[in-house]
Write a protein that holds these residues in place. Sequence first.
Motif, PDB file in Angstrom:
ATOM      1  N   ASN A 201       0.824  -1.211   0.000  1.00 42.05           N
ATOM      2  CA  ASN A 201       0.000   0.000   0.000  1.00 42.05           C
ATOM      3  C   ASN A 201       0.857   1.259   0.000  1.00 42.05           C
ATOM      4  N   THR A 202       1.950   1.202   0.764  1.00 42.81           N
ATOM      5  CA  THR A 202       2.851   2.368   0.794  1.00 42.81           C
ATOM      6  C   THR A 202       3.489   2.590  -0.571  1.00 42.81           C
ATOM      7  N   LEU A 203       3.909   1.495  -1.193  1.00 41.38           N
ATOM      8  CA  LEU A 203       4.532   1.613  -2.529  1.00 41.38           C
ATOM      9  C   LEU A 203       3.520   2.139  -3.546  1.00 41.38           C
ATOM     10  N   LEU A 204       2.317   1.672  -3.445  1.00 48.98           N
ATOM     11  CA  LEU A 204       1.290   2.132  -4.380  1.00 48.98           C
ATOM     12  C   LEU A 204       1.014   3.614  -4.177  1.00 48.98           C
TER      13      LEU A 204
ATOM     14  N   LEU B 289      -1.114 -16.509  -5.112  1.00 51.03           N
ATOM     15  CA  LEU B 289      -2.322 -15.795  -5.524  1.00 51.03           C
ATOM     16  C   LEU B 289      -3.482 -16.199  -4.600  1.00 51.03           C
ATOM     17  N   THR B 290      -3.794 -15.299  -3.708  1.00 51.59           N
ATOM     18  CA  THR B 290      -4.912 -15.479  -2.768  1.00 51.59           C
ATOM     19  C   THR B 290      -5.923 -14.366  -3.036  1.00 51.59           C
ATOM     20  N   PRO B 291      -7.108 -14.430  -2.440  1.00 55.13           N
ATOM     21  CA  PRO B 291      -8.070 -13.322  -2.639  1.00 55.13           C
ATOM     22  C   PRO B 291      -7.482 -11.954  -2.293  1.00 55.13           C
ATOM     23  N   GLU B 292      -6.608 -11.908  -1.266  1.00 52.23           N
ATOM     24  CA  GLU B 292      -6.013 -10.636  -0.883  1.00 52.23           C
ATOM     25  C   GLU B 292      -5.023 -10.147  -1.936  1.00 52.23           C
ATOM     26  N   THR B 293      -4.137 -11.064  -2.384  1.00 53.44           N
ATOM     27  CA  THR B 293      -3.140 -10.639  -3.378  1.00 53.44           C
ATOM     28  C   THR B 293      -3.793 -10.380  -4.730  1.00 53.44           C
ATOM     29  N   GLU B 294      -4.845 -11.133  -5.054  1.00 50.03           N
ATOM     30  CA  GLU B 294      -5.557 -10.876  -6.308  1.00 50.03           C
ATOM     31  C   GLU B 294      -6.132  -9.464  -6.324  1.00 50.03           C
ATOM     32  N   ALA B 295      -6.720  -9.051  -5.172  1.00 53.62           N
ATOM     33  CA  ALA B 295      -7.258  -7.694  -5.087  1.00 53.62           C
ATOM     34  C   ALA B 295      -6.150  -6.659  -5.259  1.00 53.62           C
ATOM     35  N   MET B 296      -4.955  -6.979  -4.749  1.00 48.54           N
ATOM     36  CA  MET B 296      -3.852  -6.031  -4.878  1.00 48.54           C
ATOM     37  C   MET B 296      -3.348  -5.955  -6.321  1.00 48.54           C
ATOM     38  N   TRP B 297      -3.302  -7.093  -7.021  1.00 51.48           N
ATOM     39  CA  TRP B 297      -2.919  -7.065  -8.446  1.00 51.48           C
ATOM     40  C   TRP B 297      -3.896  -6.196  -9.244  1.00 51.48           C
ATOM     41  N   HIS B 298      -5.194  -6.342  -8.944  1.00 50.99           N
ATOM     42  CA  HIS B 298      -6.199  -5.511  -9.631  1.00 50.99           C
ATOM     43  C   HIS B 298      -5.991  -4.029  -9.313  1.00 50.99           C
ATOM     44  N   GLN B 299      -5.697  -3.759  -8.047  1.00 49.96           N
ATOM     45  CA  GLN B 299      -5.468  -2.382  -7.632  1.00 49.96           C
ATOM     46  C   GLN B 299      -4.253  -1.793  -8.345  1.00 49.96           C
ATOM     47  N   LEU B 300      -3.202  -2.600  -8.439  1.00 47.91           N
ATOM     48  CA  LEU B 300      -1.981  -2.155  -9.122  1.00 47.91           C
ATOM     49  C   LEU B 300      -2.236  -1.977 -10.624  1.00 47.91           C
ATOM     50  N   LEU B 301      -3.033  -2.880 -11.208  1.00 50.41           N
ATOM     51  CA  LEU B 301      -3.354  -2.768 -12.635  1.00 50.41           C
ATOM     52  C   LEU B 301      -4.081  -1.456 -12.927  1.00 50.41           C
TER      53      LEU B 301
END
Length: 797
Positions: free
Chosen positions: A124-127, A144-156
């Motif tokens: 979150n800090t890096l983003l 790839l978990t639900p949490e990391t998947e959400a973060m990949w989407h956020q980063l995308l």
Amino acid sequence: RDAATINHESKIDWLELNTRGTHLLFRDKKRSLHLYDIKQQARHTLLNYCSYVQWVPGSDVVVAQNRGNLCVWYSVESPDRVTNFPIKGEVEDIERSKGRTEVIVDEGINTVSYALDESLIEFNTLLEDRDYDQAVEVLEPLELTPETEAMWHQLLSAAVEDKRLVVAQRCSAALGDVAKAQFLGAINADAKRAAAAEGGGASDGLGNYAVKARLAMMAKQWKVAEGLLLENGQTEACIQMYRDMHRLDQAVAVAHAKQHEGADDLRREHLEYLKSTGQEEAAGAVKEQEGDYLAAIRFYLKGGLPGRAAAVVVRHQARSPFDGSLIEEIASSLKRAEMYERAGELFDALDRTAEAKDAFVRGHAYRRAVELCRRPRSNLSHEVVELEEAWGDYLVEVKQVDAAINHFIEAGQSVKAIEAAMECRNWKKALEIVDAQSGQGGGGQGGQGGGANKFQAYYRRIARHYEAAHDYEAAERCFLRAGEAAEAVEMYCRADRWEAAHKVAVGYMTDAEAALLYTKRARELEANARWKEAEKMYLTVKEHDLAINMYKKNRMYDQMIRLVGTFRKDLLAETHLHLAQQLEGDRNYREAERQYLEAKEWKSVVQMYRANELWEDAIRVAKNHGGAKASQQVAYAWAVSLGGEAGATLLKKFSLLDQAIEYAMESGAFAHAFELTRIGAKSKLPEVHLKYAMFLEDEGRFKEAEDEFVKADKPKEAIDMYVHQQDWAGAMRVAENYDPTSVLDVQLAQAKTCVERKEWSKAEAMFLKAKRPEAAIRMYQEHKMWEEALRVAEDYL
């Protein structure tokens, strides 16, 4: 300027913004936890119960406790993705130091720490710092978990927004979105070529129109992409874009707009595509746009769209008449599809008025049918009334009853109009119709005319409504118009409006009818224990005895006496006495006492209390209403009932011992008097003996009297008794035994008696025995017996 306004039904007990100020976290008094996205103006409920909540310091990670679960949201952009840890205690704090974040939980005896995923927190800090490359390095090693998947989407999303296409491509690949990854790869290639064409240097090629157009395509912003391509003369590319997206209609439009040489081929291709994919409606629209109305109609009919086909005929019939068989085919299709209104429009456009009217009626398009019949030269004006009634019936059927009223009125169906108005509770309208039909519009009160009789039932129903709505004046008018004056009176009685009830009864009912109605209503009120209202009803019709009897039956004696005193004064005392006896039988002595006293029968009260051994109350009443002598009598009776020492003690308690003794003597109860005297008043014993002696003397029991006189130390009284009885022996005996000084008096008395009897010798002897010769001489002198007088003088003087 306000960034956002949040409406919430409960008070807030905790709230805090994240460090970036993009999300607000708050908890209400009901312990519900909510997250508000300020940018999207959206609220999400995270937990229904939350005992602890806090942002992880320096990040957008949320930590909260829901009973036995520790809940962590690593990405606030995906509030539905939550990580749960079962815990046994209460969360106390969050500690973050030296690259480690821990949640401290107090489990009572021990304190336990739960470590959070630092890499996810760091993400979150890096983003936030837009360090996308480093963010990718953080996420790549993670499963790839639900949490990391959400973060990949956020980063995308962030990478696309900042046009970091390589990072966006890597995110798509990580998420398994191969198509988007390839598309982004193509955009990157275009950007590199554009940068090379621009001479390299600081240019990254992202400003090139082709790159922008592809980015717009990826965002599904087709018109933006079209504008970019057409502005740069890329008509072919624009057409190809729409073809790739299977949007041939847009491709045809672009081709025609730019007069592309392949526009006709493209149109045919589009039409064939629509036909092959079963899109007859779209094909028909194309043909209609081209002016080929017959082909359009065929497409519409094939696609099961007879309404569209009929619309083509209606719009273009005047300019291009259609074949009759085609018209019939369309009409048949419309009827099969039950599209009767469209069929009516079709027949109307073809001037087939009767068929149009029938179709409109079958399709319940009554407005269109009525308008059609009212047209000049339609020759159907006579059917308007029938249509209005049918229209009203249909509206009632579909529960649009209010709208049906006016149609029934137009059709002259007053009964149906009234029923409809009542069903939809439009009572005012119903009353207007009833008044108009019954001839009561002028506000008359009578309801007995021939026209009104037909509508009496409606007046009654309307009156009931107005009564329920407490509009009593309107209800009264309706009852009277229905000829139900009695109902109006009862209504006012139920509403406790007695004056209004009386006014109606006097004005519209006979005395007998009013009396019968009021009596019936009073009995109903009486049965419901509404005594005051029942009394008013009875008294209004002068049924005083019924009101009195009502209170008597229900043992409401005060109210009963009130009415008797007002309306039956001659029976008041008798009523008090009767009530007292009834109350005494019910053992309600206090109330019975009150009623006896009201009847001036205090002795009955005393007797009641005596009979029930309530002596103190008996004495109280006797003293208050009969005086001291009466109270003494009661006290004496009490003492007698107790007897012995208990009776004497009781009399002493009331300071009535002396009076009781006196009363006992006066009553001839000397045995009780002696008993009381010996127990509590020995000093009065001689007095009791004396009065007992006098009682015995009066009874002729002289010997007994003598004994009592002696016991009373009154021998003189005994002597006088015997002297009076001329029992000289008895008198002498008493005198000699108890009072020698009286012997002389006895002798003199006996001598005087002999004188009165002219027994001179006996008299002389007694005088001499008494040593009173002078008395004998005086006796002879008074009776001229001088010789005897001289003899006595010579012998004894």
